[in-house]
Structure formats: structure tokens, C-alpha cells
Scaffold this active site. Sequence first.
Site, PDB file in Angstrom:
ATOM      1  N   ASP A 198      -0.227 -22.418  -1.749  1.00 36.07           N
ATOM      2  CA  ASP A 198       0.382 -21.561  -0.731  1.00 36.07           C
ATOM      3  C   ASP A 198      -0.068 -22.069   0.646  1.00 36.07           C
ATOM      4  O   ASP A 198      -1.264 -22.115   0.934  1.00 36.07           O
ATOM      5  CB  ASP A 198      -0.045 -20.097  -0.950  1.00 36.07           C
ATOM      6  CG  ASP A 198       0.721 -19.138  -0.054  1.00 36.07           C
ATOM      7  OD1 ASP A 198       1.165 -19.558   1.039  1.00 36.07           O
ATOM      8  OD2 ASP A 198       0.875 -17.961  -0.442  1.00 36.07           O
ATOM      9  N   ARG A 383     -10.552 -10.947  13.129  1.00 37.63           N
ATOM     10  CA  ARG A 383      -9.874 -12.232  12.892  1.00 37.63           C
ATOM     11  C   ARG A 383      -9.134 -12.677  14.153  1.00 37.63           C
ATOM     12  O   ARG A 383      -8.370 -11.910  14.742  1.00 37.63           O
ATOM     13  CB  ARG A 383      -8.907 -12.062  11.728  1.00 37.63           C
ATOM     14  CG  ARG A 383      -8.289 -13.338  11.251  1.00 37.63           C
ATOM     15  CD  ARG A 383      -7.548 -13.102   9.957  1.00 37.63           C
ATOM     16  NE  ARG A 383      -6.333 -12.319  10.165  1.00 37.63           N
ATOM     17  CZ  ARG A 383      -5.260 -12.383   9.371  1.00 37.63           C
ATOM     18  NH1 ARG A 383      -5.292 -13.162   8.313  1.00 37.63           N
ATOM     19  NH2 ARG A 383      -4.203 -11.651   9.615  1.00 37.63           N
TER      20      ARG A 383
HETATM   21  C1  LIG Z   1       1.276 -14.061   4.913  1.00 36.43           C
HETATM   22  C2  LIG Z   1       1.101 -14.443   3.494  1.00 36.43           C
HETATM   23  C3  LIG Z   1       2.041 -14.084   2.540  1.00 36.43           C
HETATM   24  C4  LIG Z   1       3.213 -13.240   2.935  1.00 36.43           C
HETATM   25  O1  LIG Z   1       4.074 -12.969   1.905  1.00 36.43           O
HETATM   26  P1  LIG Z   1       5.442 -12.188   2.185  1.00 36.43           P
HETATM   27  O2  LIG Z   1       6.211 -12.346   0.961  1.00 36.43           O
HETATM   28  O3  LIG Z   1       6.049 -12.828   3.401  1.00 36.43           O
HETATM   29  O4  LIG Z   1       5.096 -10.779   2.529  1.00 36.43           O
HETATM   30  C5  LIG Z   1       1.848 -14.522   1.244  1.00 36.43           C
HETATM   31  N1  LIG Z   1       0.765 -15.254   0.901  1.00 36.43           N
HETATM   32  C6  LIG Z   1      -0.162 -15.608   1.825  1.00 36.43           C
HETATM   33  C7  LIG Z   1      -1.333 -16.436   1.408  1.00 36.43           C
HETATM   34  C8  LIG Z   1      -0.036 -15.206   3.139  1.00 36.43           C
HETATM   35  O5  LIG Z   1      -0.946 -15.534   4.029  1.00 36.43           O
END
Ligand SMILES: *Cc1c(COP(=O)(O)O)cnc(C)c1O
Length: 424
Positions: A198, A383
Site C-alpha cells: 500500500d 502528526r
Molecule cells: C489513507 C489510507 C487509506 C484510505 O483508504 P480509503 O479507501 O480511501 O478510505 C487506506 N490505506 C492506507 C494505508 C491509508 O493511509
Amino acid sequence: MTTLEDCRALDAQDPLRPLRDQFVLPEGVIYLDGNSLGVLPKTAAARVAQAITEEWGQGLIRSWNSAGWFELPRRLGDKIAQLVGANAGEVVATDSTSINLYKVLSAALRIAAQDAPGRSKVVSERSNFPTDLYIAESLCREKGYTLHLVDSHRIGDALTDDVAVLMLTHVNYRTGAMHDMAGLTRAAHEAGIVTVWDLAHSAGAVPVDLNASGADFAIGCGYKYLNGGPGAPAFVWVNPKHADRFWQPLSGWWGHAAPFDFTPDYQPAAGITRYLCGTQPVLGMVALECGLDTVLAAQPLGGMAALRAKSVALTELFIRLVEERCAGQGLGLATPREPALRGSQVCLTREAGAYAIVQALIARGVIGDFRAGDGGAHEDILRFGFTPLYIGFEDVWNAVEQLRQVLETAQWQRPEFNQKNAVT
Ligand SMILES: *Cc1c(COP(=O)(O)O)cnc(C)c1O
């Protein structure tokens, strides 16, 4: 001691300084939350208005072709690819990060089941962003896997021969700690494990080289460092060696090889296009493109490498100034001190008052955010994200000065700063 004049001199010498003019920056605000919601590009309002009045208003259904609406996920994907070490045709902008994770984790589990059958676990980090863990928990239940959560320093030990997939977020949302993507991917592959990364806090913030890292799947977020606007579409990358192997589970018509043949059976499109599901939010897409263009504007000035060098300088300065000017105020550092081990944010800890201190700073125009601890190993966090496209060195000075005043006057103890809002 670092002085305000030193910080102004750094801004004067900063070759990326002109990039700041691309944004609407509200008067009196120092915005240190671009890691949660990037700022508004100056081009976005007019571009979205044009998409509404001309493309929708006048073009109507014809705009799927004439205004290029149908191609938006691939066209924006090609722009994102340039920022994350992927090639054209390997990325699509689509859906949300959570939904894209569901698609790629499903596909990763299918690949693992075929290439290394009999494995029972998905490994992730205990302090991973909760939505990633929730999606993984649901998929593990559905498919009969166990989600095994470990602390970040135990990930290497957890890569055993019963693990199907290693799912990690490259830069940790709470601490800003950054994993060695290439190294962990290599270690996972040596153990026969498929990797899902991610890039929510990486894309547009730190250099990423997906192809060089050998990663299997990656997803990321459009509204953080890519400045795509609230709820902007996210993105998905699949290593070309896997892209054609499986359907992803949300096999909607936009992922079909010939959606306008309207056949009753599903034939997946070749490559990354099959990771689309249904009709895309065009207005959100055009706003996202404005955000992507603000990051790509750094390409002639050294691109992600230059942005990274400035980001490191900003975070180094912030840490140094906090330690010089807020000494004795009970602040700790949750982010790795070694620049190579962190992303573009700095997180401070304090035994008491973290939430109220952030509220008092916001009242003074310094916008960061608060992330709650769990009463155990994870402490409450203040943060601060540093987006090198629009944050300058004098901003860092001023932010630390406000923090110093909030702490020295104990202003944060006022009741109005201790009321919790729904969104922190
Ligand atoms: C911001 C973030 C998300 C956001 O997910 P949405 O589906 O846009 O709500 C997911 N994973 C990580 C690690 C993030 O930082």
C-alpha cells in the site's frame, strides 16, 4: 541554533519554491496535513467547472468519447506510473484504496494458492492502517486464511513457509516509518510469499520503484500527496507478470475486454484494465488529474528525487527545531530519526494533551492532526506531514514557534481544545 533568517535563506535557495504557486494556500494557514488531504491545485476549480458546464452540460453522453472520459482511468494511471516506478499501461486510477486492496489481495491469494499451495496465513503489521487490516480480515474469513499481525521489527521472522501473502503499507500512517520495499519483497519471494504494498503515504511523497522492487501488487491513494481532492479515486498496479493470470473478484463491465459488446459472459480485458470495475466518477477523475499534474510539474526540476531531498531537509529541520525550541516540554519522537527510514511526516508523542495541543495549533492556523494511541505500545501522536511541493522552511520555523507558545503558555489546557470532534 537555527534562526528564522537561516530558514528564510533556505527558502531563497530552494529550486522547488516556484511549485508552491500551483496551489490555493489559505491566508494564515500552515498546512501540515497533506498526508491526509492534499491542498487544492489552482487549476482544479476551473477544470471541474469545465467538465460540468461543457463536457456534461453541452457534450452530454458524447463526452465519453469526445472528452476522453472513458480513457481517464488509464490516462491518469500512466501519469501515476511515472511517480511510482511503473511503466505506461501498468496502472489505473480507479475506485478507493480499500476497494483496490480487496481486488489485489484476492488476486494475490489466488496466485499464492496456485504457485505455493497449502499455505494458511496472511502477514501484516499490527500498526498498519485499519482499513487495510479490516479488508484483509474479511477476505481471510471468506477464504479460510488466518491474518497474522506482527510488530514491524518481527516481519522478517514472520516470513515462514505457511505464509501466502505479505501485505504491508510502505510508509506507516502513525509513525512515518518507511519499510525497505525491495528488501522485504526479496525476502518474501525467497520464502515463496506474494507481496501486496500500500503506497497511500508514499505516492508523490517518496521515490518508489515498483518494477525494480519486484513487488507483485500495489495500491495507493489519490487524495493525500497526489492532491486529488476529497475522496479522489485511488490507483492500482499489478506486476505485468501477474496481470493476465486471474480475474479480480469485482469483475464489472469496465474490466471487460469489450464492454460495449454487452455479452452475457465476462471476458477480462488484457492487463491492468481488468482491475477496473464499474463506471468511474468523472468529476473526481478530472480533479485528480489536476493534482497529479502538480506533482509531475516537479519532473523538470529533478522529480521525485528532488522532492525527496527537500522533504528530508524539511523533516530534519522540524525535528531539530522542536528539540532546540521545545526542550523540556515532554515531547518525544515517534518517527525514525534516520531520514532513510522515514517518509515525509514527523510524529511527536506526549504523555498527556496530544489531542488538545493539536487543536490549539489548529486554532493558530497550524494544521496537523492527532492519532489516538491504544493505551499499550502505541502512544497518542501529534502528526505533521511535510509536502515539499508547497511547504517551505520558514513555514517549519513558524509551526514550531506556535507549538512552543502553545506548550509554554499551557494554552492547550483550555476546555475548548479538549472537546473531541468526529474526524480527528
Ligand atoms: C489513507 C489510507 C487509506 C484510505 O483508504 P480509503 O479507501 O480511501 O478510505 C487506506 N490505506 C492506507 C494505508 C491509508 O493511509
